[in-house]
Write a protein that holds these residues in place. Structure first.
Motif, PDB file in Angstrom:
ATOM      1  N   TYR A   1       0.837  -1.202   0.000  1.00 10.42           N
ATOM      2  CA  TYR A   1       0.000   0.000   0.000  1.00 10.42           C
ATOM      3  C   TYR A   1       0.872   1.252   0.000  1.00 10.42           C
ATOM      4  N   ALA A   2       1.973   1.212   0.731  1.00 12.70           N
ATOM      5  CA  ALA A   2       2.904   2.344   0.730  1.00 12.70           C
ATOM      6  C   ALA A   2       3.450   2.579  -0.677  1.00 12.70           C
ATOM      7  N   ASP A   3       3.819   1.508  -1.346  1.00 12.96           N
ATOM      8  CA  ASP A   3       4.325   1.633  -2.717  1.00 12.96           C
ATOM      9  C   ASP A   3       3.266   2.250  -3.624  1.00 12.96           C
ATOM     10  N   HIS A   4       2.026   1.807  -3.471  1.00 16.41           N
ATOM     11  CA  HIS A   4       0.939   2.318  -4.299  1.00 16.41           C
ATOM     12  C   HIS A   4       0.714   3.811  -4.075  1.00 16.41           C
ATOM     13  N   LEU A   5       0.660   4.235  -2.819  1.00 12.52           N
ATOM     14  CA  LEU A   5       0.389   5.644  -2.526  1.00 12.52           C
ATOM     15  C   LEU A   5       1.498   6.540  -3.058  1.00 12.52           C
ATOM     16  N   GLU A   6       2.723   6.098  -2.936  1.00  9.52           N
ATOM     17  CA  GLU A   6       3.845   6.898  -3.443  1.00  9.52           C
ATOM     18  C   GLU A   6       3.794   7.050  -4.961  1.00  9.52           C
ATOM     19  N   SER A   7       3.386   6.010  -5.651  1.00 11.77           N
ATOM     20  CA  SER A   7       3.376   6.069  -7.115  1.00 11.77           C
ATOM     21  C   SER A   7       2.122   6.712  -7.682  1.00 11.77           C
ATOM     22  N   ALA A   8       1.016   6.666  -6.921  1.00 13.34           N
ATOM     23  CA  ALA A   8      -0.272   7.122  -7.456  1.00 13.34           C
ATOM     24  C   ALA A   8      -0.585   8.586  -7.170  1.00 13.34           C
ATOM     25  N   HIS A   9       0.069   9.185  -6.174  1.00 12.39           N
ATOM     26  CA  HIS A   9      -0.329  10.530  -5.744  1.00 12.39           C
ATOM     27  C   HIS A   9       0.888  11.453  -5.693  1.00 12.39           C
ATOM     28  N   ASP A  10       0.899  12.430  -6.571  1.00 11.55           N
ATOM     29  CA  ASP A  10       2.050  13.331  -6.686  1.00 11.55           C
ATOM     30  C   ASP A  10       2.341  14.088  -5.398  1.00 11.55           C
ATOM     31  N   PHE A  11       1.301  14.418  -4.626  1.00  8.37           N
ATOM     32  CA  PHE A  11       1.541  15.250  -3.447  1.00  8.37           C
ATOM     33  C   PHE A  11       2.347  14.530  -2.368  1.00  8.37           C
ATOM     34  N   VAL A  12       2.466  13.215  -2.460  1.00 13.45           N
ATOM     35  CA  VAL A  12       3.311  12.496  -1.505  1.00 13.45           C
ATOM     36  C   VAL A  12       4.763  12.961  -1.650  1.00 13.45           C
ATOM     37  N   GLN A  13       5.109  13.451  -2.827  1.00 19.75           N
ATOM     38  CA  GLN A  13       6.467  13.956  -3.053  1.00 19.75           C
ATOM     39  C   GLN A  13       6.722  15.286  -2.348  1.00 19.75           C
TER      40      GLN A  13
END
Length: 204
Positions: A118-130
């Protein structure tokens, strides 16, 4: 200020009772049944699921364990596990607060109990995590909130003294644990409440 966000229930929607009732209507035909199913399946995010959060069991073994423990069909268990990432949709009001904090020049970090896939998914799917300078996912350090060790690890990694960190989490025990270790902390109840608390501190 150094602001540390939880993810599930703060930046990403997490409503397991509604989710389980929609995904498995044959097992959750009413609110009481949905509540019982959530309790049995997730074990208050301890037990089997807690190990998934901690990164000490993978999704395949988790599904086997839950199916054995609950006597649910393995296919139903796997359906739930696979669907969770898509349930974790951004909460627009909190993301907007994150953007405002960023515009004001505050340093942004995260501390989240989150299984590895799930962590991998959120990092790749949502730009604002950057937007976050750094962060700690429980599964990547084999620790989880509210254990003191994960807060120590986060403060060490961020290079910030605990009393200079403001932690935002929707789970009261996690907030209490942070405060006991010298962190500043806000208990997240809603986007409106969080905005008011941040405004009162002069952060936005």
């Amino acid at each position: 200020m150094n602001v540390v966000f939880d993810f599930g229930g703060v930046l990403f929607r997490w409503q397991p009772h509604e989710f389980m009732a929609r995904l498995l209507p044959h097992r959750a035909p009413n609110e009481a049944a949905a509540a019982a199913l959530v309790t049995e399946f997730f074990q208050s995010f301890g037990g089997d699921w807690g190990e998934f959060d901690r990164g000490t069991v993978d999704a395949y073994r988790l599904a086997q364990r839950i199916a054995w423990r609950t006597r649910m069909e393995l296919a139903d268990v796997e359906k739930v596990i696979a669907a969770v990432p898509h349930e974790l949709q951004p909460m627009p009001q909190t993301v907007a607060l994150l953007a405002r904090l960023r515009e004001r020049g505050h340093r942004l970090f995260f501390l989240s109990n989150m299984p590895a896939p799930y962590a991998d998914h959120l990092e790749s799917a949502h730009d604002f995590v950057q937007w976050f300078e750094d962060g700690v996912f429980s599964s990547r350090v084999n620790l989880s909130k509210p254990e003191p060790a994960i807060y120590h690890e986060a403060a060490r990694r961020f290079g910030v003294a605990p009393n200079e960190l403001l932690f935002i989490d929707d789970y009261a025990l996690n907030v209490t644990a942070a405060r006991a270790l010298g962190w500043q902390a806000l208990h997240f109840l809603s986007g409106e409440q969080c905005e008011a608390d941040l405004s009162a501190r002069g952060l936005i």
